[in-house]
Scaffold this active site. Sequence first.
Site, PDB file in Angstrom:
ATOM      1  N   GLU A 179      44.130  27.420  51.419  1.00  0.00           N
ATOM      2  CA  GLU A 179      43.984  28.439  52.463  1.00  0.00           C
ATOM      3  C   GLU A 179      42.560  28.967  52.446  1.00  0.00           C
ATOM      4  OE1 GLU A 179      46.921  31.505  51.667  1.00  0.00           O
ATOM      5  OE2 GLU A 179      48.325  29.937  51.084  1.00  0.00           O
ATOM      6  N   CYS A 195      10.798  58.549  67.047  1.00  0.00           N
ATOM      7  CA  CYS A 195       9.733  59.036  67.908  1.00  0.00           C
ATOM      8  C   CYS A 195      10.244  60.284  68.607  1.00  0.00           C
ATOM      9  CB  CYS A 195       9.359  57.967  68.935  1.00  0.00           C
ATOM     10  SG  CYS A 195       8.363  58.631  70.280  1.00  0.00           S
ATOM     11  N   ASP A 199      38.140  37.782  53.920  1.00  0.00           N
ATOM     12  CA  ASP A 199      37.354  38.815  53.272  1.00  0.00           C
ATOM     13  C   ASP A 199      37.583  40.166  53.938  1.00  0.00           C
ATOM     14  OD1 ASP A 199      35.676  39.665  51.344  1.00  0.00           O
ATOM     15  OD2 ASP A 199      33.830  39.023  52.318  1.00  0.00           O
ATOM     16  N   TYR A 244      49.239  35.884  53.937  1.00  0.00           N
ATOM     17  CA  TYR A 244      49.182  34.674  53.124  1.00  0.00           C
ATOM     18  C   TYR A 244      50.292  34.527  52.101  1.00  0.00           C
ATOM     19  CZ  TYR A 244      46.679  38.015  50.204  1.00  0.00           C
ATOM     20  OH  TYR A 244      46.321  39.128  49.499  1.00  0.00           O
ATOM     21  N   LEU A 277      42.645  37.180  41.781  1.00  0.00           N
ATOM     22  CA  LEU A 277      42.564  35.726  41.661  1.00  0.00           C
ATOM     23  C   LEU A 277      41.416  35.392  40.714  1.00  0.00           C
ATOM     24  CD1 LEU A 277      42.848  34.672  45.404  1.00  0.00           C
ATOM     25  CD2 LEU A 277      44.508  34.168  43.612  1.00  0.00           C
ATOM     26  N   LYS A 307      39.976  32.013  52.168  1.00  0.00           N
ATOM     27  CA  LYS A 307      40.019  33.324  51.519  1.00  0.00           C
ATOM     28  C   LYS A 307      39.437  34.331  52.510  1.00  0.00           C
ATOM     29  CE  LYS A 307      39.162  35.517  47.075  1.00  0.00           C
ATOM     30  NZ  LYS A 307      38.482  36.778  47.410  1.00  0.00           N
ATOM     31  N   CYS A 317       4.384  55.906  67.180  1.00  0.00           N
ATOM     32  CA  CYS A 317       5.277  55.111  68.017  1.00  0.00           C
ATOM     33  C   CYS A 317       4.514  53.955  68.676  1.00  0.00           C
ATOM     34  CB  CYS A 317       5.883  56.003  69.097  1.00  0.00           C
ATOM     35  SG  CYS A 317       6.917  55.085  70.250  1.00  0.00           S
ATOM     36  N   CYS A 352       8.562  58.914  76.174  1.00  0.00           N
ATOM     37  CA  CYS A 352       8.479  57.601  75.534  1.00  0.00           C
ATOM     38  C   CYS A 352       9.271  56.589  76.371  1.00  0.00           C
ATOM     39  CB  CYS A 352       9.037  57.725  74.126  1.00  0.00           C
ATOM     40  SG  CYS A 352       8.934  56.222  73.168  1.00  0.00           S
ATOM     41  N   LYS A 368      34.744  29.944  45.394  1.00  0.00           N
ATOM     42  CA  LYS A 368      33.777  30.721  46.181  1.00  0.00           C
ATOM     43  C   LYS A 368      32.681  29.825  46.741  1.00  0.00           C
ATOM     44  CE  LYS A 368      35.000  35.076  45.153  1.00  0.00           C
ATOM     45  NZ  LYS A 368      34.684  36.408  45.491  1.00  0.00           N
ATOM     46  N   CYS A 424       4.469  54.764  72.655  1.00  0.00           N
ATOM     47  CA  CYS A 424       3.834  55.922  73.294  1.00  0.00           C
ATOM     48  C   CYS A 424       2.829  56.607  72.380  1.00  0.00           C
ATOM     49  CB  CYS A 424       4.889  56.921  73.767  1.00  0.00           C
ATOM     50  SG  CYS A 424       5.635  57.832  72.428  1.00  0.00           S
TER      51      CYS A 424
HETATM   52  P1  AMP Z   1      39.549  39.162  44.212  1.00  0.00           P
HETATM   53  O1  AMP Z   1      39.660  40.493  44.881  1.00  0.00           O
HETATM   54  O2  AMP Z   1      38.195  38.537  44.292  1.00  0.00           O
HETATM   55  O3  AMP Z   1      40.186  39.136  42.850  1.00  0.00           O
HETATM   56  O4  AMP Z   1      40.424  38.174  45.097  1.00  0.00           O
HETATM   57  C1  AMP Z   1      41.800  38.369  45.231  1.00  0.00           C
HETATM   58  C2  AMP Z   1      42.081  38.848  46.605  1.00  0.00           C
HETATM   59  O5  AMP Z   1      41.772  37.879  47.569  1.00  0.00           O
HETATM   60  C3  AMP Z   1      43.538  39.091  46.822  1.00  0.00           C
HETATM   61  O6  AMP Z   1      43.908  40.353  46.351  1.00  0.00           O
HETATM   62  C4  AMP Z   1      43.660  39.000  48.296  1.00  0.00           C
HETATM   63  O7  AMP Z   1      43.522  40.306  48.842  1.00  0.00           O
HETATM   64  C5  AMP Z   1      42.459  38.206  48.751  1.00  0.00           C
HETATM   65  N1  AMP Z   1      42.807  37.021  49.526  1.00  0.00           N
HETATM   66  C6  AMP Z   1      42.190  36.659  50.666  1.00  0.00           C
HETATM   67  N2  AMP Z   1      42.703  35.548  51.175  1.00  0.00           N
HETATM   68  C7  AMP Z   1      43.710  35.169  50.361  1.00  0.00           C
HETATM   69  C8  AMP Z   1      44.625  34.085  50.374  1.00  0.00           C
HETATM   70  N3  AMP Z   1      44.610  33.152  51.341  1.00  0.00           N
HETATM   71  N4  AMP Z   1      45.524  34.020  49.384  1.00  0.00           N
HETATM   72  C9  AMP Z   1      45.531  34.948  48.392  1.00  0.00           C
HETATM   73  N5  AMP Z   1      44.690  35.994  48.335  1.00  0.00           N
HETATM   74  C10 AMP Z   1      43.772  36.104  49.289  1.00  0.00           C
HETATM   75 ZN    ZN Z   2       7.556  56.820  71.519  1.00  0.00          ZN
END
Ligand code: AMP
Ligand code: ZN
Length: 670
Positions: free
Chosen positions: A111, A422, A115, A223, A81, A113, A404, A428, A310, A407
């Site tokens: 949506e 320690c 992680d 997603y 993305l 994102k 420590c 301890c 972001k 102790c």
């Molecule tokens: P990036 O890795 O920074 O290029 O971000 C793209 C990745 O974001 C995609 O490959 C997805 O794995 C992840 N991602 C997480 N949430 C979403 C979402 N709601 N829609 C699309 N991609 C998403």
């Molecule tokens: Zn100790």
Amino acid sequence: MDILQTIQNLREELNLHNHNYYVLDAPTISDFEFDQKLKQLQELENQHPEYFDENSPTQRVGGAVTKNFQTVVHDFRMYSLDNSYSKEDLTDWENRIQKVLGNVAITYTCELKYDGASISITYENGKLKRAVTRGDGFQGDDVTTNIKTIRSIPLHLKGNNYPKKFDIRGEIILPLVGFEKMNQDLIEIGETPYANPRNTASGSLKLQDSSEVAKRPLDCLLYSIVGNNLPFQTQFEGLQSARDWGFKAPPQAQLAQNLHEVFEFIDYWDTHRHDLPYETDGVVIKVNSIQYQEELGYTAKSPRWAIAYKFKSEQVSTILNSISYQVGRTGAITPVANLKPVQLAGTVVKRASLHNADQIEKLDIRIGDTVFVEKGGEIIPKIIAVDFSQRPESTKPTQYITHCPECQTELVRNEGEANHYCPNFYGCPPQIIGRIQHYISRKAMDIEGLGGETVGLLYNNGLVHNYADLYELTVEQVLPLERMAQKSAENLVNGIEKSKEIPFENVLYALGIRYVGETVAKKLARHYKNIDALQNASLMDLILVDEIGDRIANSVIEFFENTENQIIVNRLKQYGVQFEIVEKVNPNATQKLAGKTFVVSGVFTVFSRDGLKEAIEDNGGKVGSSISAKTDYVIAGDNMGPAKLEKANQLKIPIITENDFISMLNETQN
Ligand code: AMP
Ligand code: ZN
């Protein structure tokens, strides 16, 4: 009703309950009932291997081991993305796409994102066929066996209006609570905790042993659906279809009629994202109409119809007041920063982890410094940098402690290890108390009526110095302690008494041998059967046990070489603590394989190696460790060693596959 029908009904029922529990978060039966049904299904499947189904709910526990993940080409490329960091960036983006589409009104799906690690899962005829990592976008690794252990991913789809074949994309994530729990468990056995949920999630996908993956509290948030002739016209409807078919597509996704509503979504989640059970680092905005998406198409690396926004990571600056040093159960020292309290992401932050001496040196952090604090994946915030422009004059580099704090013993640091520790294990106080607390904990001796705090009291009042002392405690002795009454004192003593029934494998875990966690304790207990055999095992012998490496083996040897430990273990024995495995009687046990000796070699798909050995023994067969004239069959999996193959051929011992073995179980009459 015939067996097959019963099996199928159970599978369907369990799939539904899985969905209710893991996707909808609304279970309709108790965990106990669920486990009972699952057990029933497992038993029927064991008795009838001919009805094996790789997508049965019983397969969720994993077991298959993958040595090399196969590379698979994606039918549809997985794109990245583009990123944006401001509302201006988004306005520019809308202007660009409006040029292509010709100034039409554009509706968006917003949506979160997620992680984690991206995954593409292929379904055919309503069944999970394959799961592949993103890799380079064109091809990734086949991690199907690992993915199947994630309970929120349906193995069979619900409804009937799904396409014959499609891919669904999502993110494998590790919710924060589960992540913290995993780290707690690691700290318990003296291991280094994981750095953050995302790396841990993506690392989990590549574990070779799928039963290890099954133990991790992973989740999958979906997603997007890709394929030909999809039965919806917009991204938003696509998410709804995914939900109808049984997928977890988070409910936060929302339609926005224009960019203004997109901004509202962003602002809302910028402040509320910390209330989510998992991490998110931004928002993804997608043109809702699939027809427009097709008109817009892709650049070399990402769709033109979607963009990520972001969030700025939340940071504050504050002052470092002091550094304290904590001593853990294994003696590991953790430096902790005490900060001038400051508001961050909805909570007041007073402390931050500094990890170890290297970290302190790297940051060049000093008392009185102004520091930047950020909230990352961990619940405890971290210090990311020092604001050198604010450094008061006359500060000196931080000197890491040499002794420590509890102790006063001189600290040591082993080559290659991040933490100081320690070495005064037996003198301890926090180590002694920590070991007793570990001993009584739920997964260890599970002593009712005795809590962590009381252990501290018992120790401080000179009533216990190690966990064996617990068994000498009397009601009269504990009664004078703070907040103790006759009843609670009796419960405490009774709880300790009852722990004598706890099985050997838990006892072994409870001893608190470094690196011997729950799983390793189980392995060792099953292998050696009793403490004497384990105590007498040589280093070589230990290393030969499946999955036991140098580090664990050395730690076990060291533990039993110590005279203090020997005395404690002997005392526990005398009190009647279980130091021997009680063989369970398996109701499905047969004598079908009586008199036959098998040697198992290689990697299997249906059974784990241990599972296969168990199946042999449960049916009266013997498991041999090496091929000899006494071997009746060699069961060969993938990657059977060439030396073994040659030996078997020389001795003319039949080599059979895992499937042959299953048929053998199935056909042989009693
Ligand atoms: P990036 O890795 O920074 O290029 O971000 C793209 C990745 O974001 C995609 O490959 C997805 O794995 C992840 N991602 C997480 N949430 C979403 C979402 N709601 N829609 C699309 N991609 C998403
Ligand atoms: Zn100790």
